[in-house]
Design an enzyme around this catalytic site. Structure first.
Site, short mmCIF file in Angstrom:
data_model
loop_
_atom_site.label_atom_id
_atom_site.label_comp_id
_atom_site.label_asym_id
_atom_site.label_seq_id
_atom_site.Cartn_x
_atom_site.Cartn_y
_atom_site.Cartn_z
N ALA A 1 10.91 0.73 3.23
CA ALA A 1 11.90 0.52 4.69
C ALA A 1 11.95 -0.46 5.63
CB ALA A 1 10.58 1.64 5.04
N ILE B 1 9.36 5.60 0.99
CA ILE B 1 8.41 6.56 0.36
C ILE B 1 8.30 7.76 0.61
CG2 ILE B 1 7.71 4.19 -1.52
CD1 ILE B 1 4.83 5.17 0.45
N THR C 1 -7.27 -1.46 -0.89
CA THR C 1 -8.01 -2.55 -0.39
C THR C 1 -9.09 -2.02 -0.68
OG1 THR C 1 -8.90 -3.60 2.09
CG2 THR C 1 -7.51 -0.88 1.79
N ASP C 2 -10.45 -3.28 -0.58
CA ASP C 2 -11.94 -3.04 0.10
C ASP C 2 -12.52 -2.77 1.25
OD1 ASP C 2 -11.50 -5.27 1.71
OD2 ASP C 2 -12.73 -7.17 0.03
N GLU C 3 -11.59 -2.57 1.81
CA GLU C 3 -12.25 -2.07 3.00
C GLU C 3 -12.32 -0.73 2.65
OE1 GLU C 3 -9.83 -3.03 6.82
OE2 GLU C 3 -8.92 -5.01 5.67
N TYR D 1 -6.74 2.45 9.65
CA TYR D 1 -6.15 2.41 8.46
C TYR D 1 -6.52 2.42 7.38
CZ TYR D 1 -5.37 -1.67 4.88
OH TYR D 1 -5.21 -2.74 3.79
N LYS E 1 -6.21 4.06 3.82
CA LYS E 1 -6.36 4.01 2.30
C LYS E 1 -7.29 4.24 1.52
CE LYS E 1 -4.31 0.30 0.94
NZ LYS E 1 -2.78 0.88 0.33
N ASN F 1 -6.54 -10.87 1.38
CA ASN F 1 -5.11 -11.75 0.82
C ASN F 1 -4.58 -12.64 1.95
OD1 ASN F 1 -3.10 -10.63 -2.10
ND2 ASN F 1 -5.12 -9.84 -0.88
N ASP G 1 -14.78 -8.10 20.85
CA ASP G 1 -14.67 -7.28 19.95
C ASP G 1 -13.48 -6.53 19.12
OD1 ASP G 1 -15.22 -7.81 16.12
OD2 ASP G 1 -17.30 -7.65 17.02
P1 NAD Z 1 2.64 -5.40 4.88
O1 NAD Z 1 2.54 -4.98 5.43
O2 NAD Z 1 2.93 -7.23 4.68
O3 NAD Z 1 3.89 -5.18 3.97
C1 NAD Z 1 3.89 -3.76 3.71
C2 NAD Z 1 5.58 -3.16 3.38
O4 NAD Z 1 5.85 -2.18 3.16
C3 NAD Z 1 7.17 -3.48 3.83
O5 NAD Z 1 7.74 -4.30 3.57
C4 NAD Z 1 6.90 -2.81 4.56
O6 NAD Z 1 8.98 -2.98 5.31
C5 NAD Z 1 7.14 -1.83 3.92
N1 NAD Z 1 6.19 0.07 4.38
C6 NAD Z 1 5.92 0.03 5.21
N2 NAD Z 1 6.22 1.36 5.16
C7 NAD Z 1 6.87 2.06 4.33
C8 NAD Z 1 7.60 3.36 3.84
N3 NAD Z 1 6.99 4.92 4.64
N4 NAD Z 1 8.49 3.38 2.82
C9 NAD Z 1 8.67 2.37 2.61
N5 NAD Z 1 8.30 0.64 2.47
C10 NAD Z 1 7.26 0.60 3.79
O7 NAD Z 1 1.67 -5.63 3.91
P2 NAD Z 1 0.98 -6.44 2.45
O8 NAD Z 1 0.17 -7.54 4.08
O9 NAD Z 1 1.37 -7.24 2.07
O10 NAD Z 1 0.02 -5.00 1.68
C11 NAD Z 1 0.55 -4.32 0.61
C12 NAD Z 1 -0.18 -3.34 -0.42
O11 NAD Z 1 -1.30 -4.81 -0.14
C13 NAD Z 1 -0.77 -2.40 1.33
O12 NAD Z 1 -1.21 -1.17 0.93
C14 NAD Z 1 -2.04 -2.77 1.56
O13 NAD Z 1 -3.08 -1.84 2.05
C15 NAD Z 1 -2.98 -3.46 0.51
N6 NAD Z 1 -3.62 -4.81 0.90
C16 NAD Z 1 -3.46 -5.54 0.94
C17 NAD Z 1 -4.00 -6.47 1.20
C18 NAD Z 1 -4.12 -8.27 2.36
O14 NAD Z 1 -4.89 -8.85 2.67
N7 NAD Z 1 -2.58 -8.17 3.19
C19 NAD Z 1 -5.95 -6.58 0.73
C20 NAD Z 1 -6.22 -5.38 0.51
C21 NAD Z 1 -4.95 -4.75 0.16
P1 TYD Z 2 -7.26 -9.51 9.38
O1 TYD Z 2 -6.61 -10.45 9.05
O2 TYD Z 2 -6.56 -8.33 10.52
O3 TYD Z 2 -7.59 -8.53 8.46
P2 TYD Z 2 -8.72 -7.22 8.10
O4 TYD Z 2 -8.90 -6.90 9.10
O5 TYD Z 2 -7.77 -5.99 6.75
O6 TYD Z 2 -9.86 -7.92 7.68
O7 TYD Z 2 -8.33 -10.23 9.96
C1 TYD Z 2 -9.31 -10.29 9.49
C2 TYD Z 2 -11.02 -10.99 10.00
O8 TYD Z 2 -10.53 -11.88 10.95
C3 TYD Z 2 -11.67 -10.19 10.59
O9 TYD Z 2 -13.15 -10.11 10.94
C4 TYD Z 2 -10.79 -9.67 11.96
C5 TYD Z 2 -10.60 -11.60 12.49
N1 TYD Z 2 -9.72 -11.55 13.57
C6 TYD Z 2 -10.11 -12.58 14.70
O10 TYD Z 2 -11.58 -12.76 14.95
N2 TYD Z 2 -8.67 -12.39 15.31
C7 TYD Z 2 -7.95 -12.32 15.37
O11 TYD Z 2 -6.64 -12.86 15.86
C8 TYD Z 2 -7.41 -11.31 14.32
C9 TYD Z 2 -6.01 -11.04 13.76
C10 TYD Z 2 -8.20 -11.75 13.24
#
Ligand code: NAD
Ligand code: TYD
Length: 361
Positions: free
Chosen positions: A35, A59, A131-133, A156, A160, A186, A287
């Site tokens: 999107a 989606i 996610t593990d969250e 969030y 999920k 990641n 925090d």
């Molecule tokens: P991101 O936010 O970088 O990318 C999300 C993508 O989804 C974007 O390109 C956005 O345009 C698209 N999108 C959002 N809403 C949409 C919709 N309604 N229809 C179509 N497209 C849409 O996310 P990411 O970090 O690449 O994460 C990808 C997936 O992995 C997510 O489901 C997230 O929950 C999961 N995940 C991410 C992490 C992480 O550390 N980044 C960790 C665990 C799980």
């Molecule tokens: P984040 O990258 O937002 O991922 P998630 O909340 O999904 O784990 O944050 C990673 C960790 O870093 C989390 O403990 C929150 C902390 N954090 C900061 O301390 N400062 C920041 O500006 C951000 C974005 C995150």
């Protein structure tokens, strides 16, 4: 040629997945439905032509998804599309319900209808990337396993968790061949600069304050995005439908230690040190509400059953990530313009940009 439908492929992990998979799997063709929210950037993939198609769409648009399925006849769906940032979910949870819960459910419905109408092909599978969250927060000991009870803390992670439950229900109720992966945090190229690692890299480069939430001792289990992509390909190809696989990097670090490491890596590259050390920019701020203390993954199931384990060390991949951001300034400018900049101004009052101490809101 095997067609794979990817959702959310213009985001961070999706972009890496598409780029990596097209090289690693010469018999795959990838169709990317995205999107293009603030987190999606079609330019990430604009150099790809062969075996790649981009469709700009949502989606939640079931008619579009159904027509794409009928036309493309994919052998697999890898579902990344989501709202993915915890801080945004705290100030605006409804977008997370709309995409992560309703969007995933509409996508499942469209895929199941198509899968049933085409005779329940047994070589089709749907991989839901989660996610593990969803498991909540750990104390100082222990790890999340696939049996850990769901206990999400943020809007969030709650959204999920709801999407995971829907995917599991589609398998149990309709026999739909879905798999779920739950991975840890990641990092790597193309990550939007609102998450910890890219935000800190850019603020260090620009000599802005480095906002560390709380006491900085929260722990995340860092997973290099290429290791994650390889795990996803493994699960898609060889995982068992109906199963869940945890994916972790085996690299637990306190946030403050990650920030220190980034400061040191960039100081070496930018010739800073002594009185100009980037560590002087660290600013402990209010925090995050509901901030989970520790995440850590037990990835023994995917290791034992499918033979996957991470290849990259945290030190090696963090340095490569820093170098990628230093080498991609136009990319940074393009994703930071527009909506992201406005969001930061509205919700943080310039705290990140101007270095206001002790405040996040
Ligand atoms: P991101 O936010 O970088 O990318 C999300 C993508 O989804 C974007 O390109 C956005 O345009 C698209 N999108 C959002 N809403 C949409 C919709 N309604 N229809 C179509 N497209 C849409 O996310 P990411 O970090 O690449 O994460 C990808 C997936 O992995 C997510 O489901 C997230 O929950 C999961 N995940 C991410 C992490 C992480 O550390 N980044 C960790 C665990 C799980
Ligand atoms: P984040 O990258 O937002 O991922 P998630 O909340 O999904 O784990 O944050 C990673 C960790 O870093 C989390 O403990 C929150 C902390 N954090 C900061 O301390 N400062 C920041 O500006 C951000 C974005 C995150």
């Amino acid at each position: 040629m095997k067609t794979i439908l990817v959702t959310g492929g213009a985001g961070f992990i999706g972009t890496n997945f598409i780029r990596h998979a097209l090289v690693a799997r010469p018999d795959w063709r990838i169709v990317n439905l995205d999107a293009l929210t603030y987190a999606g950037n079609a330019a990430n993939l604009e150099d790809l032509h062969a075996r790649y198609r981009f469709v700009h769409g949502n989606i939640n648009d079931s008619a579009l998804v159904e027509s794409m399925l009928a036309e493309e006849k994919p052998r697999g769906v890898v579902h990344f599309a989501a709202e993915s940032h915890v801080d945004r979910s705290i100030v605006g949870p409804l977008d997370f319900v709309e995409t992560n819960v309703a969007g995933t459910t509409r996508l499942l419905s469209a895929c199941r209808r198509w899968w049933e109408e085409t005779g329940r092909p047994d070589d089709f599978r749907f991989l839901h990337v989660s996610t593990d969250e969803v498991y909540g927060s750990l104390g100082p000991e222990g790890f999340f396993t696939e049996q850990t009870a769901y206990d999400p803390s943020s809007p969030y992670s709650a959204s999920k968790a709801a999407s995971d439950h829907m995917v599991r229900a589609w398998h149990r109720t309709y026999g739909f061949p879905a798999l779920i992966t739950n991975c840890s945090n990641n990092y790597g190229p193309f990550q939007f600069p609102e998450k910890l690692i890219p935000l800190m890299i850019l603020n260090i480069i620009e000599e802005k304050k480095l906002p560390v939430y709380g006491d900085g001792r929260n722990v995340r289990d860092w997973l290099y995005v290429i290791d994650h992509c390889e795990a996803l390909m493994t699960v898609l190809e060889r995982g068992t439908a109906g199963q869940t696989y945890n994916i972790g990097g085996g690299a637990e670090r306190q946030n403050i230690d990650v920030v220190h490491q980034l400061c040191d890596l960039l100081d070496q590259r930018l010739g800073r040190g002594g009185a100009t050390t980037s560590r002087r920019l660290i600013s402990f701020v209010t925090d995050r509400p509901g901030h989970d203390r520790r995440y850590a993954i037990d990835a023994s199931k995917i290791h034992k059953e499918l033979g996957w384990q991470p290849r990259f060390s945290f030190e090696q991949a963090l340095a490569a990530t820093v170098d990628w951001y230093l080498a991609h300034k136009p990319w940074i400018e393009s994703v930071r313009s527009g909506e992201y900049r406005r969001w930061i101004e509205v919700h943080y009052g310039g705290a990140r940009g101007k270095g206001t101490e002790g405040q996040r809101d």
